[in-house]
Design a protein around this motif. Structure first.
Motif, PDB file in Angstrom:
ATOM      1  N   THR A  82       0.852  -1.370   0.044  1.00 50.86           N
ATOM      2  CA  THR A  82      -0.001   0.104   0.009  1.00 50.86           C
ATOM      3  C   THR A  82       1.122   1.203   0.124  1.00 50.86           C
ATOM      4  O   THR A  82       1.872   1.288   0.336  1.00 50.86           O
ATOM      5  CB  THR A  82      -0.907  -0.098   1.142  1.00 50.86           C
ATOM      6  OG1 THR A  82      -0.137  -0.097   2.140  1.00 50.86           O
ATOM      7  CG2 THR A  82      -1.819  -1.034   1.262  1.00 50.86           C
ATOM      8  N   ALA A 135      -4.189  -1.604   9.428  1.00 46.66           N
ATOM      9  CA  ALA A 135      -4.488  -0.297   9.095  1.00 46.66           C
ATOM     10  C   ALA A 135      -5.027   0.638  10.290  1.00 46.66           C
ATOM     11  O   ALA A 135      -4.611   1.482  10.590  1.00 46.66           O
ATOM     12  CB  ALA A 135      -5.101  -0.052   7.874  1.00 46.66           C
ATOM     13  N   THR A 158      -2.439   1.077  13.058  1.00 44.08           N
ATOM     14  CA  THR A 158      -1.461   2.201  12.625  1.00 44.08           C
ATOM     15  C   THR A 158      -2.119   3.627  12.720  1.00 44.08           C
ATOM     16  O   THR A 158      -1.228   4.484  13.086  1.00 44.08           O
ATOM     17  CB  THR A 158      -1.212   2.185  11.082  1.00 44.08           C
ATOM     18  OG1 THR A 158      -0.654   0.819  10.740  1.00 44.08           O
ATOM     19  CG2 THR A 158      -0.352   3.132  10.661  1.00 44.08           C
ATOM     20  N   SER A 159      -3.627   3.639  12.555  1.00 43.87           N
ATOM     21  CA  SER A 159      -4.062   4.988  12.609  1.00 43.87           C
ATOM     22  C   SER A 159      -4.387   5.253  14.185  1.00 43.87           C
ATOM     23  O   SER A 159      -5.007   6.325  14.419  1.00 43.87           O
ATOM     24  CB  SER A 159      -5.164   4.823  11.851  1.00 43.87           C
ATOM     25  OG  SER A 159      -6.376   4.124  12.473  1.00 43.87           O
ATOM     26  N   HIS A 175      -0.926   7.266   8.174  1.00 48.04           N
ATOM     27  CA  HIS A 175      -1.160   6.584   6.913  1.00 48.04           C
ATOM     28  C   HIS A 175      -0.780   7.686   5.704  1.00 48.04           C
ATOM     29  O   HIS A 175      -1.271   8.987   5.836  1.00 48.04           O
ATOM     30  CB  HIS A 175      -2.426   6.036   6.472  1.00 48.04           C
ATOM     31  CG  HIS A 175      -2.676   4.812   7.105  1.00 48.04           C
ATOM     32  ND1 HIS A 175      -2.279   3.637   6.942  1.00 48.04           N
ATOM     33  CD2 HIS A 175      -3.632   4.749   8.404  1.00 48.04           C
ATOM     34  CE1 HIS A 175      -2.864   2.514   7.674  1.00 48.04           C
ATOM     35  NE2 HIS A 175      -3.411   3.366   8.586  1.00 48.04           N
TER      36      HIS A 175
END
Ligand code: BES
Ligand code: MN
Ligand code: ZN
Length: 495
Positions: free
Chosen positions: A11, A33, A36-37, A66
């Motif tokens: 990505t 994801a 990560t956020s 991101h």
């Protein structure tokens, strides 16, 4: 629209989509994801009441941590209910939602699969949906529109990108064929004349399709009096094009015949002006045949298929044919032309006969925007299917269900024949007002002998007043997906 297949972890700074099943929470990739956020994605999903139901959508702008400017979640519904068509719709809705804002969209599909569709087939179906949704017809605009679709590339991020790409081989060919057909239907008739259409069809030669273009002198000499009668009022000469794909399969080809009236004014039986501009799409049958031949050849189908299209323009003029004129068809049968606006059947009569004479087909299917009456019957949801061959009708109905281009069977029967009796010739070209689509089919039936034959009246489906995610433009390319699946399911055997 380009589609590329990459490894799941690649990505980057493109807009990104995760596809989610109902009652399963976030898929594995989206869980990472979300971590990560710092929980940004899960929080947004909860606020939006996103549960992965089919059609649900949730988009996070500038997600924390991101590079991607947008991360979207799209619902797939219950995994046990997902099939190829609903996956296509989900892929299409990704483009519908993000297409104005993202040049590249990443579909993260690693780890995604469903009982009825394995992971690679699912990735391929999402990609095909995206391609179908990613079409726009902008050739005639000189200024960019604010609402323009800007997506140029889909990157499918899979755990098995090679296998997913292989699974998409047919989808790639189908998408390209649908684009060809839509471009033809959307094109204006001042540019897409019969000779211009023939040139476009002849481009199929680059895919290994054998092309033959018959000009007016040749049509005259073989005796296509009905087709030429329609063309007489036009400044643009008629053409008939044959396109033969011999990819294997049986000895006798399947013949696909298309009505290609590049513009239908009605001729001397002139149509009223309201909505007449739509009649640039009266070549939708021919467009479907060219698009289907493109798809079949591009995916190197192991089948023997020949496409034939009759290309004319129906205009009023001092040289145009009149009501009451009697023409001699290629079959030798004579037709009294009561209404010059019932021109499609005159064109098809000669091309159907020519198809049998030249190719001795196993079966013939014609596609035509033949009657306004079929729109009254079926609206824009199904094409009308007319056939007295049960086996062929079944095959077409089945291909309709798998392709999503559905057809609905209409009746035929001897009682409908009487309307075609002429005072002066073997038949006239119109029945009464009643059951107009059925009498039109019966007219065609007189030119098919005993060859298994089916007629698809696509007047309600070749173009649509309202667009959808999968059919985003006026011209739908209807028939390409249907015919391609029909060939795959019923004619691509070694038999
Ligand atoms: N191309 C039209 C049919 C059509 C009408 C297609 C509306 C799409 C939208 C065809 O050539 C035609 O004019 N048919 C006549 C037949 C009638 C004169 C018997 C019709 O449907 O009115
Ligand atoms: Mn007409
Ligand atoms: Zn017409």
């Amino acid at each position: 629209m380009d589609v590329h297949f990459k490894k799941s972890d690649q990505t980057g700074d493109a807009a990104r989509v995760y596809f989610c099943f109902e009652e399963q929470g976030l898929p594995p990739g989206a869980v990472t994801a979300d971590e990560t956020s710092g929980g940004h994605l899960a929080k947004a999903a909860s606020i939006a009441k996103f549960e992965g139901k089919s059609g649900q959508y949730c988009e996070v702008l500038a997600p924390n941590g991101h590079e991607a400017p947008r991360i979207a979640l799209i619902g797939l519904g219950k995994d046990g209910e997902l099939d190829g068509l609903s996956a296509q719709k989900a892929g299409a809705s990704a483009v519908q939602k993000l297409g104005k804002n993202a040049e590249t969209i990443d579909f993260v599909v690693g780890g995604l699969s469903a009982p009825k569709v394995d992971g690679n087939a699912l990735a391929a179906a999402l990609a095909l949906g995206a391609v179908l949704a990613g079409y726009s017809f902008t050739r005639y605009r000189t200024k960019e529109q604010e609402s323009a679709l800007i997506t140029k590339e889909i990157r499918v991020l899979s755990d098995t990108p090679g296998d997913a790409e292989t699974a998409f081989a047919a989808g790639r060919a189908i998408g390209a064929g649908v684009y060809v057909a839509r471009d033809l239907v959307n094109a204006p008739a001042n540019d897409l004349t019969p000779p211009a259409f023939a040139d476009k069809a002849a481009e199929l030669a680059t895919l290994g399709v054998e092309i033959n273009v018959l000009d007016e002198a040749q049509l005259e000499s073989i005796g296509m009096g009905a087709l030429l009668g329609v063309a007489r009022g036009s400044a643009h000469p008629a053409r008939v094009v044959t396109m033969h794909w011999q990819g294997g399969g049986r000895d006798k080809p399947l013949a696909l015949v298309g009505k290609g009236v590049t513009f239908d004014t009605g001729g001397i039986s002139l149509k009223p002006p309201g909505g007449m501009e739509d009649m640039k799409g009266d070549m939708g049958g021919a467009a479907a045949v060219v698009g289907a031949m493109h798809a079949i050849a591009a995916r190197k189908a192991k089948a023997n298929v020949v496409g034939l299209i009759g290309l004319v323009e129906n205009m009023p003029d001092g040289t145009a044919q009149r009501p009451g004129d009697i023409v001699t068809t290629l079959s030798g049968q004579t037709v009294e032309v009561i209404n010059t606006d019932a021109e499609g059947r005159l064109v098809l009569a000669d091309v159907l006969w020519y198809a049998q004479q030249t190719y001795e087909p196993e079966a013939i299917i014609d596609l035509a925007t033949l009657t306004g009456a079929i729109i009254i019957s079926l609206g824009h949801e199904h094409a009308g299917l007319f056939s007295d061959d049960e086996g062929l009708a079944e095959k077409i109905l089945a291909a309709g269900l798998t392709s999503g281009e559905t057809v609905w069977r209409q009746p035929m029967g001897k009682a409908y024949e009487k309307g075609l009796k002429s005072k002066f010739a073997d038949m006239k070209n119109v029945g009464g007002r009643a059951a107009g689509s059925v009498t039109a089919a019966h007219f065609l039936r007189r030119f098919t002998n005993d060859v298994p034959w089916a007629h698809l009246d696509i007047a309600g489906t070749a173009w649509k007043p309202e667009t959808t995610a999968l059919d985003p433009s006026w011209g739908t390319g209807f028939g390409v997906r249907l015919l391609d699946r029909l060939v795959a399911q019923a004619y691509e055997t070694d038999g």
